[in-house]
Motif scaffolding. Structure first.
Motif, mmCIF file in Angstrom:
data_model
loop_
_atom_site.group_PDB
_atom_site.id
_atom_site.type_symbol
_atom_site.label_atom_id
_atom_site.label_comp_id
_atom_site.label_asym_id
_atom_site.label_seq_id
_atom_site.Cartn_x
_atom_site.Cartn_y
_atom_site.Cartn_z
ATOM 1 N N GLN A 62 0.831 -1.203 0.000
ATOM 2 C CA GLN A 62 0.000 0.000 0.000
ATOM 3 C C GLN A 62 0.865 1.252 0.000
ATOM 4 O OE1 GLN A 62 -2.436 0.550 3.471
ATOM 5 N NE2 GLN A 62 -3.613 2.211 2.571
ATOM 6 N N SER A 63 1.959 1.220 0.765
ATOM 7 C CA SER A 63 2.834 2.389 0.846
ATOM 8 C C SER A 63 3.450 2.718 -0.504
ATOM 9 C CB SER A 63 3.940 2.144 1.879
ATOM 10 O OG SER A 63 3.391 1.948 3.169
ATOM 11 N N PHE A 64 4.005 1.705 -1.174
ATOM 12 C CA PHE A 64 4.644 1.948 -2.463
ATOM 13 C C PHE A 64 3.610 2.231 -3.561
ATOM 14 C CE2 PHE A 64 8.349 -0.683 -0.735
ATOM 15 C CZ PHE A 64 9.018 0.463 -0.334
ATOM 16 N N GLU A 65 2.377 1.739 -3.370
ATOM 17 C CA GLU A 65 1.308 2.090 -4.301
ATOM 18 C C GLU A 65 0.999 3.582 -4.193
ATOM 19 O OE1 GLU A 65 -3.361 0.928 -5.324
ATOM 20 O OE2 GLU A 65 -2.295 -0.077 -3.697
ATOM 21 N N GLN A 66 1.004 4.100 -2.956
ATOM 22 C CA GLN A 66 0.801 5.530 -2.751
ATOM 23 C C GLN A 66 1.928 6.332 -3.392
ATOM 24 O OE1 GLN A 66 -1.694 7.146 -1.435
ATOM 25 N NE2 GLN A 66 -2.885 5.525 -0.489
ATOM 26 N N VAL A 67 3.159 5.837 -3.269
ATOM 27 C CA VAL A 67 4.306 6.499 -3.899
ATOM 28 C C VAL A 67 4.127 6.541 -5.411
ATOM 29 C CG1 VAL A 67 6.793 6.327 -4.353
ATOM 30 C CG2 VAL A 67 5.917 5.936 -2.052
ATOM 31 N N SER A 68 3.728 5.396 -5.995
ATOM 32 C CA SER A 68 3.524 5.323 -7.440
ATOM 33 C C SER A 68 2.432 6.277 -7.895
ATOM 34 C CB SER A 68 3.171 3.884 -7.834
ATOM 35 O OG SER A 68 2.885 3.795 -9.212
ATOM 36 N N THR A 69 1.345 6.345 -7.122
ATOM 37 C CA THR A 69 0.237 7.242 -7.467
ATOM 38 C C THR A 69 0.688 8.698 -7.458
ATOM 39 O OG1 THR A 69 -1.388 5.701 -6.547
ATOM 40 C CG2 THR A 69 -2.077 7.996 -6.821
ATOM 41 N N LEU A 70 1.467 9.072 -6.459
ATOM 42 C CA LEU A 70 1.948 10.448 -6.361
ATOM 43 C C LEU A 70 2.891 10.794 -7.508
ATOM 44 C CD1 LEU A 70 2.571 10.657 -2.510
ATOM 45 C CD2 LEU A 70 0.950 12.038 -3.804
ATOM 46 N N LEU A 71 3.710 9.824 -7.915
ATOM 47 C CA LEU A 71 4.685 10.079 -8.980
ATOM 48 C C LEU A 71 4.031 10.154 -10.352
ATOM 49 C CD1 LEU A 71 7.657 7.797 -7.856
ATOM 50 C CD2 LEU A 71 7.567 10.289 -7.791
ATOM 51 N N THR A 72 2.926 9.435 -10.532
ATOM 52 C CA THR A 72 2.295 9.374 -11.858
ATOM 53 C C THR A 72 1.121 10.334 -12.018
ATOM 54 O OG1 THR A 72 0.893 7.528 -11.112
ATOM 55 C CG2 THR A 72 2.971 6.978 -12.218
ATOM 56 N N SER A 73 0.641 10.907 -10.913
ATOM 57 C CA SER A 73 -0.541 11.766 -10.998
ATOM 58 C C SER A 73 -0.218 13.182 -11.424
ATOM 59 C CB SER A 73 -1.271 11.799 -9.650
ATOM 60 O OG SER A 73 -0.437 12.356 -8.653
ATOM 61 N N GLY A 74 1.052 13.566 -11.401
ATOM 62 C CA GLY A 74 1.436 14.923 -11.782
ATOM 63 C C GLY A 74 1.254 15.892 -10.640
ATOM 64 N N GLY A 75 1.772 17.105 -10.819
ATOM 65 C CA GLY A 75 1.640 18.133 -9.788
ATOM 66 C C GLY A 75 2.402 17.821 -8.523
ATOM 67 N N ILE A 76 3.570 17.144 -8.658
ATOM 68 C CA ILE A 76 4.335 16.738 -7.488
ATOM 69 C C ILE A 76 5.087 17.912 -6.879
ATOM 70 C CG2 ILE A 76 6.479 16.160 -8.724
ATOM 71 C CD1 ILE A 76 4.847 14.125 -5.892
ATOM 72 N N GLY A 77 5.039 19.070 -7.537
ATOM 73 C CA GLY A 77 5.837 20.197 -7.095
ATOM 74 C C GLY A 77 5.402 20.840 -5.796
ATOM 75 N N SER A 78 4.188 20.592 -5.312
ATOM 76 C CA SER A 78 3.721 21.233 -4.087
ATOM 77 C C SER A 78 4.400 20.622 -2.863
ATOM 78 C CB SER A 78 2.204 21.084 -3.958
ATOM 79 O OG SER A 78 1.842 19.736 -3.779
ATOM 80 N N VAL A 79 4.515 21.433 -1.819
ATOM 81 C CA VAL A 79 5.164 20.982 -0.580
ATOM 82 C C VAL A 79 4.415 19.807 0.030
ATOM 83 C CG1 VAL A 79 5.800 21.659 1.762
ATOM 84 C CG2 VAL A 79 6.121 23.269 -0.135
ATOM 85 N N ALA A 80 3.086 19.888 0.041
ATOM 86 C CA ALA A 80 2.280 18.822 0.636
ATOM 87 C C ALA A 80 2.510 17.485 -0.054
ATOM 88 C CB ALA A 80 0.795 19.194 0.573
ATOM 89 N N ARG A 81 2.620 17.527 -1.395
ATOM 90 C CA ARG A 81 2.841 16.270 -2.137
ATOM 91 C C ARG A 81 4.241 15.717 -1.887
ATOM 92 N NH1 ARG A 81 -0.332 14.507 -6.523
ATOM 93 N NH2 ARG A 81 -2.320 15.587 -6.676
ATOM 94 N N TRP A 82 5.229 16.585 -1.786
ATOM 95 C CA TRP A 82 6.583 16.108 -1.479
ATOM 96 C C TRP A 82 6.638 15.484 -0.090
ATOM 97 C CZ3 TRP A 82 10.179 14.810 -4.590
ATOM 98 C CH2 TRP A 82 10.369 15.473 -5.805
ATOM 99 N N LEU A 83 5.946 16.072 0.863
ATOM 100 C CA LEU A 83 5.888 15.496 2.204
ATOM 101 C C LEU A 83 5.202 14.135 2.175
ATOM 102 C CD1 LEU A 83 4.988 18.656 4.347
ATOM 103 C CD2 LEU A 83 7.143 17.372 4.393
ATOM 104 N N ASP A 84 4.111 14.026 1.404
ATOM 105 C CA ASP A 84 3.414 12.743 1.267
ATOM 106 C C ASP A 84 4.311 11.694 0.620
ATOM 107 O OD1 ASP A 84 1.025 13.105 2.516
ATOM 108 O OD2 ASP A 84 -0.109 13.605 0.726
ATOM 109 N N LEU A 85 5.030 12.097 -0.430
ATOM 110 C CA LEU A 85 5.928 11.180 -1.127
ATOM 111 C C LEU A 85 7.009 10.648 -0.191
ATOM 112 C CD1 LEU A 85 6.812 9.914 -3.848
ATOM 113 C CD2 LEU A 85 8.215 11.961 -4.219
ATOM 114 N N ALA A 86 7.629 11.543 0.568
ATOM 115 C CA ALA A 86 8.669 11.127 1.511
ATOM 116 C C ALA A 86 8.087 10.257 2.626
ATOM 117 C CB ALA A 86 9.356 12.359 2.093
#
Length: 223
Positions: A62-86
């Motif tokens: 589930q964790s790596f699925e969330q990582v994949s979703t964040l990387l492929t959904s676009g708009g990763i430039g926001s601070v909130a998304r980078w925090l979620d990715l990490a």
């Protein structure tokens, strides 16, 4: 009420929270007992902790699925998304490293590197909870901020893009506050396991009860 309770304990997440609550109560009770009773309560606490590891054995998926979703959904430039990715990356690494020592914890196959691997696992757990806490605080402070996104203008040339501001979705502040409390409580666990600070079994048990009740209430509302 009884039907809802039945659905709750038959739900994987609900059953895990039930076991966690019993574990934390056993840890608190062990503080106020002595002799064989304290030993039995401590043994119960350890066995419940081991049982709960099976519920999160495949948590890395589930964790790596969330990582994949964040990387492929676009708009990763926001601070909130980078925090979620990490955060999800650290959670995934924590689950993987913990899984590597499951046979050792079961007493099936002892390995000399168990302590070292579990220390790294708990370090990633600490990072993940810290990032989750930071993400909740950031969302609480900047939930109304506008988010800049790029969109293509179909009436112009094919490669022409324009930047527009999209209002960030409003978030439930009560949910964020609860998550901040939960992450703050749970942070004591890896901190204690890593030997950085040990507030005592009573404090750890009490914070586990609080965080379990808060997260369990969300599951209870969904079943």
């Amino acid at each position: 009420m009884s039907q809802k309770l039945t659905r709750f304990v038959h739900n994987g997440a609900g059953l895990e929270k039930t076991l966690r609550l019993i574990q934390s109560v056993a840890q608190i009770a062990a503080v106020f007992t002595i002799g064989s009773t304290a030993v039995r309560l401590t043994t119960a606490k350890l066995q419940l902790a081991l049982t709960r590891r099976f519920f999160r054995f495949f948590g890395f998926l589930q964790s790596f699925e969330q990582v994949s979703t964040l990387l492929t959904s676009g708009g990763i430039g926001s601070v909130a998304r980078w925090l979620d990715l990490a955060k999800w990356t650290c959670f995934g690494l924590y689950f993987v490293l913990e899984d590597l020592t499951i046979l050792h914890a079961m007493g099936v196959y002892a390995v000399p590197w168990e302590e070292r691997v579990m220390r790294e696992a708990n370090t990633f757990w600490f990072y993940a909870l810290s990032l989750s806490l930071a993400g909740s605080v950031y969302s609480l402070l900047f939930s109304g901020a506008a988010e800049k996104i790029k969109s293509k203008d179909g009436k112009k040339e094919k490669n022409n893009e324009k930047t527009v501001e999209k209002p960030a979705p409003r978030v439930d502040t009560s949910v964020l506050m609860k998550q901040i409390v939960v992450d703050g409580c749970d942070l004591l666990l890896p901190v204690s396991l890593l030997g950085w600070y040990h507030p005592g079994d009573l404090v750890i048990g009490g914070t586990m009860v609080l965080s379990t009740l808060l997260t369990g209430s969300r599951i209870w509302a969904q079943v």
